[in-house]
Motif scaffolding. Structure first.
Motif, PDB file in Angstrom:
ATOM      1  N   ARG A 136      53.944 -24.040  36.468  1.00  0.00           N
ATOM      2  CA  ARG A 136      52.559 -24.484  36.555  1.00  0.00           C
ATOM      3  C   ARG A 136      52.304 -25.434  37.730  1.00  0.00           C
ATOM      4  O   ARG A 136      51.211 -25.492  38.279  1.00  0.00           O
ATOM      5  N   TYR A 168      56.247 -13.666  41.392  1.00  0.00           N
ATOM      6  CA  TYR A 168      56.498 -14.437  40.170  1.00  0.00           C
ATOM      7  C   TYR A 168      57.965 -14.297  39.759  1.00  0.00           C
ATOM      8  O   TYR A 168      58.405 -13.232  39.342  1.00  0.00           O
ATOM      9  N   CYS A 217      63.736 -20.567  30.754  1.00  0.00           N
ATOM     10  CA  CYS A 217      63.029 -19.501  30.046  1.00  0.00           C
ATOM     11  C   CYS A 217      63.823 -18.195  30.153  1.00  0.00           C
ATOM     12  O   CYS A 217      64.271 -17.823  31.237  1.00  0.00           O
ATOM     13  N   ASN A 221      57.025 -14.125  31.469  1.00  0.00           N
ATOM     14  CA  ASN A 221      55.747 -14.066  30.756  1.00  0.00           C
ATOM     15  C   ASN A 221      55.117 -12.705  31.026  1.00  0.00           C
ATOM     16  O   ASN A 221      54.976 -12.307  32.184  1.00  0.00           O
ATOM     17  N   ASP A 232      57.274 -17.475  19.330  1.00  0.00           N
ATOM     18  CA  ASP A 232      56.909 -18.469  18.313  1.00  0.00           C
ATOM     19  C   ASP A 232      56.076 -17.805  17.204  1.00  0.00           C
ATOM     20  O   ASP A 232      56.421 -17.867  16.009  1.00  0.00           O
ATOM     21  N   HIS A 250      60.716 -24.683  22.000  1.00  0.00           N
ATOM     22  CA  HIS A 250      60.021 -23.708  22.863  1.00  0.00           C
ATOM     23  C   HIS A 250      60.639 -22.336  22.620  1.00  0.00           C
ATOM     24  O   HIS A 250      61.844 -22.150  22.818  1.00  0.00           O
ATOM     25  N   GLY A 251      59.815 -21.389  22.205  1.00  0.00           N
ATOM     26  CA  GLY A 251      60.319 -20.081  21.805  1.00  0.00           C
ATOM     27  C   GLY A 251      61.031 -19.300  22.905  1.00  0.00           C
ATOM     28  O   GLY A 251      61.841 -18.422  22.619  1.00  0.00           O
TER      29      GLY A 251
HETATM   30  N1  EPU Z   1      53.721 -21.932  23.406  1.00  0.00           N
HETATM   31  C1  EPU Z   1      53.753 -21.800  22.044  1.00  0.00           C
HETATM   32  N2  EPU Z   1      54.957 -21.818  21.412  1.00  0.00           N
HETATM   33  C2  EPU Z   1      56.122 -21.970  22.098  1.00  0.00           C
HETATM   34  C3  EPU Z   1      56.086 -22.086  23.490  1.00  0.00           C
HETATM   35  C4  EPU Z   1      54.866 -22.062  24.130  1.00  0.00           C
HETATM   36  O1  EPU Z   1      52.725 -21.643  21.379  1.00  0.00           O
HETATM   37  O2  EPU Z   1      57.188 -21.967  21.460  1.00  0.00           O
HETATM   38  C5  EPU Z   1      52.409 -21.916  24.085  1.00  0.00           C
HETATM   39  C6  EPU Z   1      52.114 -23.258  24.740  1.00  0.00           C
HETATM   40  O3  EPU Z   1      51.526 -24.159  23.847  1.00  0.00           O
HETATM   41  C7  EPU Z   1      51.194 -22.847  25.865  1.00  0.00           C
HETATM   42  C8  EPU Z   1      51.669 -21.445  26.242  1.00  0.00           C
HETATM   43  O4  EPU Z   1      52.436 -20.979  25.139  1.00  0.00           O
HETATM   44  O5  EPU Z   1      49.885 -22.736  25.388  1.00  0.00           O
HETATM   45  C9  EPU Z   1      52.533 -21.448  27.509  1.00  0.00           C
HETATM   46  O6  EPU Z   1      53.691 -22.260  27.308  1.00  0.00           O
HETATM   47  P1  EPU Z   1      54.205 -23.299  28.403  1.00  0.00           P
HETATM   48  O7  EPU Z   1      53.091 -24.137  28.853  1.00  0.00           O
HETATM   49  O8  EPU Z   1      55.414 -23.965  27.855  1.00  0.00           O
HETATM   50  O9  EPU Z   1      54.593 -22.437  29.650  1.00  0.00           O
HETATM   51  P2  EPU Z   1      55.459 -21.102  29.736  1.00  0.00           P
HETATM   52  O10 EPU Z   1      54.553 -20.067  30.275  1.00  0.00           O
HETATM   53  O11 EPU Z   1      56.189 -20.823  28.482  1.00  0.00           O
HETATM   54  C10 EPU Z   1      56.227 -21.402  32.216  1.00  0.00           C
HETATM   55  C11 EPU Z   1      57.517 -21.094  32.919  1.00  0.00           C
HETATM   56  C12 EPU Z   1      58.475 -22.285  32.789  1.00  0.00           C
HETATM   57  C13 EPU Z   1      57.814 -23.525  33.348  1.00  0.00           C
HETATM   58  C14 EPU Z   1      56.516 -23.765  32.561  1.00  0.00           C
HETATM   59  C15 EPU Z   1      55.732 -24.953  33.066  1.00  0.00           C
HETATM   60  C16 EPU Z   1      57.936 -18.696  32.679  1.00  0.00           C
HETATM   61  C17 EPU Z   1      58.653 -17.653  31.919  1.00  0.00           C
HETATM   62  N3  EPU Z   1      58.134 -19.950  32.272  1.00  0.00           N
HETATM   63  O12 EPU Z   1      56.538 -21.517  30.833  1.00  0.00           O
HETATM   64  O13 EPU Z   1      59.594 -21.986  33.579  1.00  0.00           O
HETATM   65  O14 EPU Z   1      58.674 -24.651  33.216  1.00  0.00           O
HETATM   66  O15 EPU Z   1      55.668 -22.609  32.690  1.00  0.00           O
HETATM   67  O16 EPU Z   1      55.273 -24.710  34.348  1.00  0.00           O
HETATM   68  O17 EPU Z   1      57.232 -18.400  33.639  1.00  0.00           O
HETATM   69  C18 EPU Z   1      61.769 -21.087  33.745  1.00  0.00           C
HETATM   70  O18 EPU Z   1      61.362 -20.441  34.708  1.00  0.00           O
HETATM   71  O19 EPU Z   1      62.966 -21.039  33.363  1.00  0.00           O
HETATM   72  C19 EPU Z   1      60.847 -21.958  33.015  1.00  0.00           C
HETATM   73  C20 EPU Z   1      61.186 -22.616  31.933  1.00  0.00           C
END
Ligand code: EPU
Length: 300
Positions: A136, A168, A217, A221, A232, A250-251
Protein backbone atom coordinates in the motif's frame (compact mmCIF):
# COMPACT_ATOMS: atom_id res chain seq x y z
CA UNK A 1 27.26 -33.47 -7.06
CA UNK A 2 31.06 -33.19 -7.00
CA UNK A 3 32.62 -29.85 -7.72
CA UNK A 4 35.31 -29.47 -10.34
CA UNK A 5 38.67 -28.17 -9.01
CA UNK A 6 38.37 -24.98 -11.02
CA UNK A 7 34.94 -24.08 -9.67
CA UNK A 8 34.95 -20.30 -9.99
CA UNK A 9 33.50 -19.22 -6.67
CA UNK A 10 33.47 -19.88 -2.95
CA UNK A 11 30.90 -22.35 -1.73
CA UNK A 12 29.24 -22.98 1.56
CA UNK A 13 28.80 -26.52 2.73
CA UNK A 14 26.00 -25.60 5.12
CA UNK A 15 23.62 -26.06 2.28
CA UNK A 16 20.47 -26.92 4.22
CA UNK A 17 18.09 -24.36 2.73
CA UNK A 18 15.92 -24.23 5.86
CA UNK A 19 18.76 -22.11 7.28
CA UNK A 20 18.55 -19.71 4.33
CA UNK A 21 14.80 -19.07 4.22
CA UNK A 22 12.59 -17.12 6.61
CA UNK A 23 10.04 -19.96 6.77
CA UNK A 24 12.77 -22.20 8.19
CA UNK A 25 11.89 -25.25 6.10
CA UNK A 26 13.54 -26.94 3.14
CA UNK A 27 16.12 -29.59 2.33
CA UNK A 28 19.65 -29.22 0.97
CA UNK A 29 21.02 -27.73 -2.21
CA UNK A 30 23.70 -29.83 -3.94
CA UNK A 31 25.91 -26.74 -3.88
CA UNK A 32 25.37 -23.35 -2.31
CA UNK A 33 27.59 -20.81 -4.08
CA UNK A 34 28.44 -17.41 -2.65
CA UNK A 35 30.00 -15.20 -5.34
CA UNK A 36 31.65 -12.04 -3.97
CA UNK A 37 31.64 -10.00 -7.14
CA UNK A 38 29.52 -9.70 -10.27
CA UNK A 39 32.35 -11.10 -12.40
CA UNK A 40 32.72 -14.10 -10.09
CA UNK A 41 28.98 -14.67 -10.43
CA UNK A 42 29.22 -14.37 -14.23
CA UNK A 43 32.03 -16.96 -14.32
CA UNK A 44 29.92 -19.25 -12.15
CA UNK A 45 26.87 -19.06 -14.43
CA UNK A 46 29.04 -19.63 -17.53
CA UNK A 47 30.49 -22.71 -15.83
CA UNK A 48 26.95 -23.93 -15.05
CA UNK A 49 25.88 -23.34 -18.67
CA UNK A 50 28.94 -25.20 -20.05
CA UNK A 51 28.36 -28.17 -17.78
CA UNK A 52 24.57 -28.18 -18.09
CA UNK A 53 24.19 -27.69 -14.33
CA UNK A 54 20.91 -26.04 -13.27
CA UNK A 55 21.11 -23.02 -10.97
CA UNK A 56 18.72 -20.84 -9.00
CA UNK A 57 19.08 -17.41 -7.42
CA UNK A 58 18.66 -16.98 -3.68
CA UNK A 59 18.28 -13.61 -1.96
CA UNK A 60 17.31 -13.51 1.71
CA UNK A 61 14.84 -16.34 1.19
CA UNK A 62 11.89 -14.33 2.48
CA UNK A 63 9.44 -15.24 -0.29
CA UNK A 64 10.47 -18.83 -0.78
CA UNK A 65 9.25 -22.31 0.12
CA UNK A 66 11.83 -25.03 -0.49
CA UNK A 67 10.70 -28.66 -0.59
CA UNK A 68 11.91 -31.07 2.09
CA UNK A 69 13.97 -33.01 -0.48
CA UNK A 70 15.84 -29.82 -1.41
CA UNK A 71 16.95 -28.88 -4.91
CA UNK A 72 19.46 -30.27 -7.36
CA UNK A 73 22.24 -28.23 -8.90
CA UNK A 74 23.64 -24.92 -7.70
CA UNK A 75 21.89 -22.37 -5.53
CA UNK A 76 23.56 -18.99 -6.02
CA UNK A 77 23.23 -16.85 -2.92
CA UNK A 78 23.64 -13.11 -3.45
CA UNK A 79 24.49 -12.63 0.25
CA UNK A 80 28.07 -11.53 -0.39
CA UNK A 81 27.29 -9.07 -3.21
CA UNK A 82 27.29 -6.17 -0.79
CA UNK A 83 28.82 -3.20 -2.58
CA UNK A 84 27.14 0.14 -2.03
CA UNK A 85 28.29 3.00 -4.27
CA UNK A 86 26.68 6.39 -3.74
CA UNK A 87 27.10 8.31 -6.96
CA UNK A 88 25.64 11.71 -5.97
CA UNK A 89 22.26 13.29 -6.67
CA UNK A 90 20.50 10.53 -4.79
CA UNK A 91 21.79 7.79 -7.04
CA UNK A 92 23.10 4.53 -5.59
CA UNK A 93 24.38 1.28 -7.08
CA UNK A 94 23.62 -1.43 -4.55
CA UNK A 95 24.90 -5.00 -4.68
CA UNK A 96 21.97 -7.43 -4.88
CA UNK A 97 22.77 -8.83 -1.42
CA UNK A 98 22.45 -5.52 0.42
CA UNK A 99 19.65 -5.81 2.97
CA UNK A 100 16.81 -3.41 2.31
CA UNK A 101 17.01 -2.33 5.98
CA UNK A 102 20.69 -1.38 5.50
CA UNK A 103 19.92 0.53 2.31
CA UNK A 104 17.13 2.40 4.07
CA UNK A 105 19.41 3.37 6.98
CA UNK A 106 22.31 4.39 4.74
CA UNK A 107 19.97 6.47 2.58
CA UNK A 108 18.57 8.20 5.63
CA UNK A 109 22.11 9.09 6.80
CA UNK A 110 22.49 10.88 3.48
CA UNK A 111 19.14 12.67 3.88
CA UNK A 112 17.59 10.51 1.18
CA UNK A 113 14.27 8.67 1.36
CA UNK A 114 11.72 6.96 -0.84
CA UNK A 115 12.29 3.39 0.35
CA UNK A 116 9.89 3.34 3.28
CA UNK A 117 7.64 0.94 1.37
CA UNK A 118 10.28 -1.74 2.08
CA UNK A 119 10.08 -1.43 5.86
CA UNK A 120 9.48 -4.75 7.55
CA UNK A 121 10.46 -6.94 4.60
CA UNK A 122 13.50 -9.01 5.56
CA UNK A 123 14.66 -8.79 1.96
CA UNK A 124 17.77 -8.13 -0.10
CA UNK A 125 17.51 -5.32 -2.64
CA UNK A 126 18.07 -7.84 -5.45
CA UNK A 127 15.15 -10.00 -4.29
CA UNK A 128 13.02 -6.90 -3.72
CA UNK A 129 13.68 -5.81 -7.33
CA UNK A 130 12.99 -9.29 -8.68
CA UNK A 131 9.58 -9.35 -6.94
CA UNK A 132 8.91 -5.61 -7.15
CA UNK A 133 8.34 -5.73 -3.39
CA UNK A 134 5.95 -3.31 -1.77
CA UNK A 135 2.37 -2.77 -0.84
CA UNK A 136 0.00 0.00 0.00
CA UNK A 137 2.85 2.42 0.71
CA UNK A 138 4.49 2.04 -2.67
CA UNK A 139 6.59 -0.38 -4.67
CA UNK A 140 10.35 -0.53 -5.08
CA UNK A 141 10.06 -0.12 -8.86
CA UNK A 142 9.26 3.55 -8.25
CA UNK A 143 12.91 4.07 -7.18
CA UNK A 144 14.69 1.74 -9.59
CA UNK A 145 16.54 3.17 -12.59
CA UNK A 146 18.18 0.00 -13.83
CA UNK A 147 19.01 -3.56 -12.79
CA UNK A 148 22.30 -5.30 -13.55
CA UNK A 149 21.78 -8.99 -14.27
CA UNK A 150 23.68 -12.01 -15.46
CA UNK A 151 21.86 -14.00 -18.10
CA UNK A 152 21.82 -17.79 -18.13
CA UNK A 153 24.83 -17.87 -20.46
CA UNK A 154 26.94 -15.73 -18.11
CA UNK A 155 26.52 -12.39 -19.92
CA UNK A 156 26.46 -9.34 -17.65
CA UNK A 157 24.14 -6.53 -18.71
CA UNK A 158 22.31 -3.52 -17.37
CA UNK A 159 18.57 -3.40 -18.03
CA UNK A 160 16.78 -0.04 -17.79
CA UNK A 161 13.80 -0.11 -15.41
CA UNK A 162 11.37 0.39 -18.31
CA UNK A 163 12.48 -2.98 -19.72
CA UNK A 164 12.34 -4.89 -16.41
CA UNK A 165 8.64 -5.76 -16.77
CA UNK A 166 7.73 -4.60 -13.27
CA UNK A 167 4.15 -5.32 -12.23
CA UNK A 168 2.25 -6.41 -9.13
CA UNK A 169 4.83 -8.57 -7.27
CA UNK A 170 6.45 -9.52 -10.53
CA UNK A 171 9.18 -8.63 -13.03
CA UNK A 172 10.78 -10.06 -16.12
CA UNK A 173 13.96 -10.75 -14.12
CA UNK A 174 13.16 -14.40 -13.37
CA UNK A 175 15.72 -16.82 -14.78
CA UNK A 176 18.48 -14.20 -14.50
CA UNK A 177 20.72 -13.44 -11.57
CA UNK A 178 20.27 -9.89 -10.29
CA UNK A 179 23.72 -8.69 -9.15
CA UNK A 180 23.17 -4.96 -8.73
CA UNK A 181 20.29 -2.51 -8.52
CA UNK A 182 20.61 1.16 -9.49
CA UNK A 183 18.23 3.39 -7.56
CA UNK A 184 17.46 7.12 -7.62
CA UNK A 185 16.26 8.37 -4.24
CA UNK A 186 14.60 11.69 -3.44
CA UNK A 187 15.90 14.05 -0.78
CA UNK A 188 14.05 13.59 2.48
CA UNK A 189 14.21 15.05 5.96
CA UNK A 190 15.35 12.12 8.20
CA UNK A 191 12.87 13.06 10.92
CA UNK A 192 9.98 12.80 8.46
CA UNK A 193 11.31 9.51 7.06
CA UNK A 194 11.48 8.08 10.59
CA UNK A 195 7.90 9.18 11.22
CA UNK A 196 6.70 7.49 8.06
CA UNK A 197 8.62 4.33 8.95
CA UNK A 198 7.10 4.27 12.44
CA UNK A 199 3.59 4.71 11.04
CA UNK A 200 4.10 1.81 8.62
CA UNK A 201 5.61 -0.34 11.39
CA UNK A 202 2.63 0.39 13.62
CA UNK A 203 0.16 -0.60 10.88
CA UNK A 204 2.07 -3.72 9.95
CA UNK A 205 2.60 -4.66 13.60
CA UNK A 206 -1.16 -4.52 14.18
CA UNK A 207 -2.17 -6.34 10.98
CA UNK A 208 0.59 -8.93 10.41
CA UNK A 209 2.12 -11.70 12.55
CA UNK A 210 5.66 -10.35 12.57
CA UNK A 211 6.87 -12.46 15.49
CA UNK A 212 6.66 -15.88 13.82
CA UNK A 213 8.64 -17.30 10.89
CA UNK A 214 6.72 -16.65 7.68
CA UNK A 215 7.20 -15.82 4.02
CA UNK A 216 5.02 -12.72 4.17
CA UNK A 217 1.85 -12.99 2.15
CA UNK A 218 1.55 -16.48 0.68
CA UNK A 219 -0.98 -15.77 -2.07
CA UNK A 220 -1.42 -12.96 -4.56
CA UNK A 221 -4.43 -10.78 -4.07
CA UNK A 222 -6.97 -11.72 -6.75
CA UNK A 223 -7.91 -8.69 -8.89
CA UNK A 224 -10.05 -6.32 -6.81
CA UNK A 225 -10.03 -8.62 -3.79
CA UNK A 226 -7.90 -9.60 -0.82
CA UNK A 227 -6.53 -13.12 -0.36
CA UNK A 228 -6.23 -12.52 3.40
CA UNK A 229 -9.87 -11.53 3.71
CA UNK A 230 -11.10 -14.49 1.64
CA UNK A 231 -9.06 -16.93 3.74
CA UNK A 232 -10.34 -15.28 6.91
CA UNK A 233 -14.00 -15.32 5.78
CA UNK A 234 -13.67 -18.95 4.72
CA UNK A 235 -12.98 -19.69 8.39
CA UNK A 236 -9.43 -20.86 7.84
CA UNK A 237 -7.60 -18.81 10.46
CA UNK A 238 -5.90 -21.15 12.91
CA UNK A 239 -6.15 -24.14 10.53
CA UNK A 240 -2.95 -26.17 10.94
CA UNK A 241 -1.12 -29.01 9.29
CA UNK A 242 1.73 -30.18 11.53
CA UNK A 243 3.77 -27.08 12.41
CA UNK A 244 2.31 -24.93 9.61
CA UNK A 245 -0.66 -22.78 10.57
CA UNK A 246 -2.83 -20.07 9.04
CA UNK A 247 -2.10 -17.03 11.21
CA UNK A 248 -4.84 -15.82 13.55
CA UNK A 249 -3.68 -12.27 12.84
CA UNK A 250 -3.70 -12.20 9.01
CA UNK A 251 -5.21 -14.94 6.85
CA UNK A 252 -2.62 -14.58 4.07
CA UNK A 253 0.27 -15.41 6.41
CA UNK A 254 1.02 -19.11 6.81
CA UNK A 255 3.44 -19.28 9.71
CA UNK A 256 5.80 -21.83 11.19
CA UNK A 257 4.67 -22.31 14.79
CA UNK A 258 7.64 -24.61 15.36
CA UNK A 259 8.84 -27.84 13.78
CA UNK A 260 7.02 -27.38 10.45
CA UNK A 261 8.18 -29.17 7.31
CA UNK A 262 7.77 -28.03 3.73
CA UNK A 263 5.18 -30.75 3.19
CA UNK A 264 3.15 -29.35 6.11
CA UNK A 265 3.09 -26.01 4.28
CA UNK A 266 2.26 -27.59 0.94
CA UNK A 267 -0.65 -29.55 2.44
CA UNK A 268 -1.91 -26.42 4.16
CA UNK A 269 -1.64 -24.48 0.87
CA UNK A 270 -3.75 -27.19 -0.82
CA UNK A 271 -6.34 -27.02 1.92
CA UNK A 272 -6.55 -23.22 1.84
CA UNK A 273 -6.86 -23.17 -1.94
CA UNK A 274 -9.49 -25.84 -2.15
CA UNK A 275 -11.56 -24.30 0.65
CA UNK A 276 -11.42 -20.79 -0.86
CA UNK A 277 -12.28 -22.24 -4.28
CA UNK A 278 -15.26 -24.12 -2.81
CA UNK A 279 -16.59 -21.23 -0.71
CA UNK A 280 -15.91 -18.28 -3.04
CA UNK A 281 -15.16 -19.84 -6.42
CA UNK A 282 -11.79 -18.06 -6.38
CA UNK A 283 -8.61 -19.87 -7.37
CA UNK A 284 -5.80 -18.40 -5.25
CA UNK A 285 -2.41 -18.11 -6.92
CA UNK A 286 0.79 -18.42 -4.90
CA UNK A 287 2.92 -15.33 -4.41
CA UNK A 288 5.60 -17.35 -2.65
CA UNK A 289 8.01 -19.13 -4.99
CA UNK A 290 8.19 -22.90 -4.54
CA UNK A 291 11.40 -24.83 -5.22
CA UNK A 292 11.42 -28.59 -5.62
CA UNK A 293 8.55 -30.32 -3.93
CA UNK A 294 7.05 -31.63 -7.21
CA UNK A 295 4.27 -29.65 -5.78
CA UNK A 296 1.69 -26.99 -6.12
CA UNK A 297 2.32 -25.15 -9.37
CA UNK A 298 3.30 -21.55 -8.64
CA UNK A 299 1.39 -20.30 -11.70
CA UNK A 300 2.77 -16.80 -11.14
N1 EPU B 1 -8.35 -8.70 5.95
C1 EPU B 1 -9.23 -9.47 6.65
N2 EPU B 1 -8.78 -10.58 7.29
C2 EPU B 1 -7.47 -10.94 7.26
C3 EPU B 1 -6.56 -10.16 6.53
C4 EPU B 1 -7.03 -9.04 5.87
O1 EPU B 1 -10.44 -9.20 6.70
O2 EPU B 1 -7.12 -11.97 7.86
C5 EPU B 1 -8.85 -7.50 5.26
C6 EPU B 1 -8.25 -6.23 5.86
O3 EPU B 1 -8.99 -5.78 6.96
C7 EPU B 1 -8.30 -5.29 4.68
C8 EPU B 1 -8.12 -6.19 3.47
O4 EPU B 1 -8.42 -7.51 3.92
O5 EPU B 1 -9.57 -4.71 4.60
C9 EPU B 1 -6.69 -6.14 2.91
O6 EPU B 1 -5.77 -6.57 3.92
P1 EPU B 1 -4.40 -5.79 4.20
O7 EPU B 1 -4.67 -4.36 4.35
O8 EPU B 1 -3.70 -6.51 5.30
O9 EPU B 1 -3.57 -5.91 2.88
P2 EPU B 1 -3.28 -7.19 1.97
O10 EPU B 1 -3.88 -6.89 0.65
O11 EPU B 1 -3.65 -8.45 2.64
C10 EPU B 1 -1.06 -6.31 0.92
C11 EPU B 1 0.22 -7.00 0.54
C12 EPU B 1 1.16 -7.04 1.75
C13 EPU B 1 1.41 -5.64 2.25
C14 EPU B 1 0.05 -5.02 2.62
C15 EPU B 1 0.15 -3.59 3.09
C16 EPU B 1 -0.32 -8.72 -1.11
C17 EPU B 1 -0.59 -10.16 -1.32
N3 EPU B 1 -0.08 -8.36 0.16
O12 EPU B 1 -1.69 -7.14 1.88
O13 EPU B 1 2.38 -7.57 1.30
O14 EPU B 1 2.25 -5.65 3.39
O15 EPU B 1 -0.81 -5.03 1.46
O16 EPU B 1 0.58 -2.78 2.05
O17 EPU B 1 -0.29 -7.94 -2.05
C18 EPU B 1 3.78 -9.44 0.96
O18 EPU B 1 3.92 -9.05 -0.20
O19 EPU B 1 4.37 -10.45 1.40
C19 EPU B 1 2.90 -8.70 1.87
C20 EPU B 1 2.64 -9.10 3.09
Amino acid sequence: MTLPNDWPTSTDRRSLLSEWTTLGVGGPADVLALPRTASEAAALLSACAERGVPWRALGKGSNLLVGDEGVRGVVVSTRDLRSLDWCGEGRVRAGAGVATSVLLQEAMRRRLGGLECLVGYPASIGGAARMNAGGRWGEVKERIEAVVVIDGDGTLREIPAAECGFGYRRSALAGRLVVEVVLALPEAEPRETVERIRAIQREKGAAQPLGLPSAGCFFRNPPGSSAGRLIDEAGLKGRAVGGAVVSDVHGNFLVNRGGATASDFLRLVDEVRSTVARVFGVDLVLEVEVWGAGSVPARA
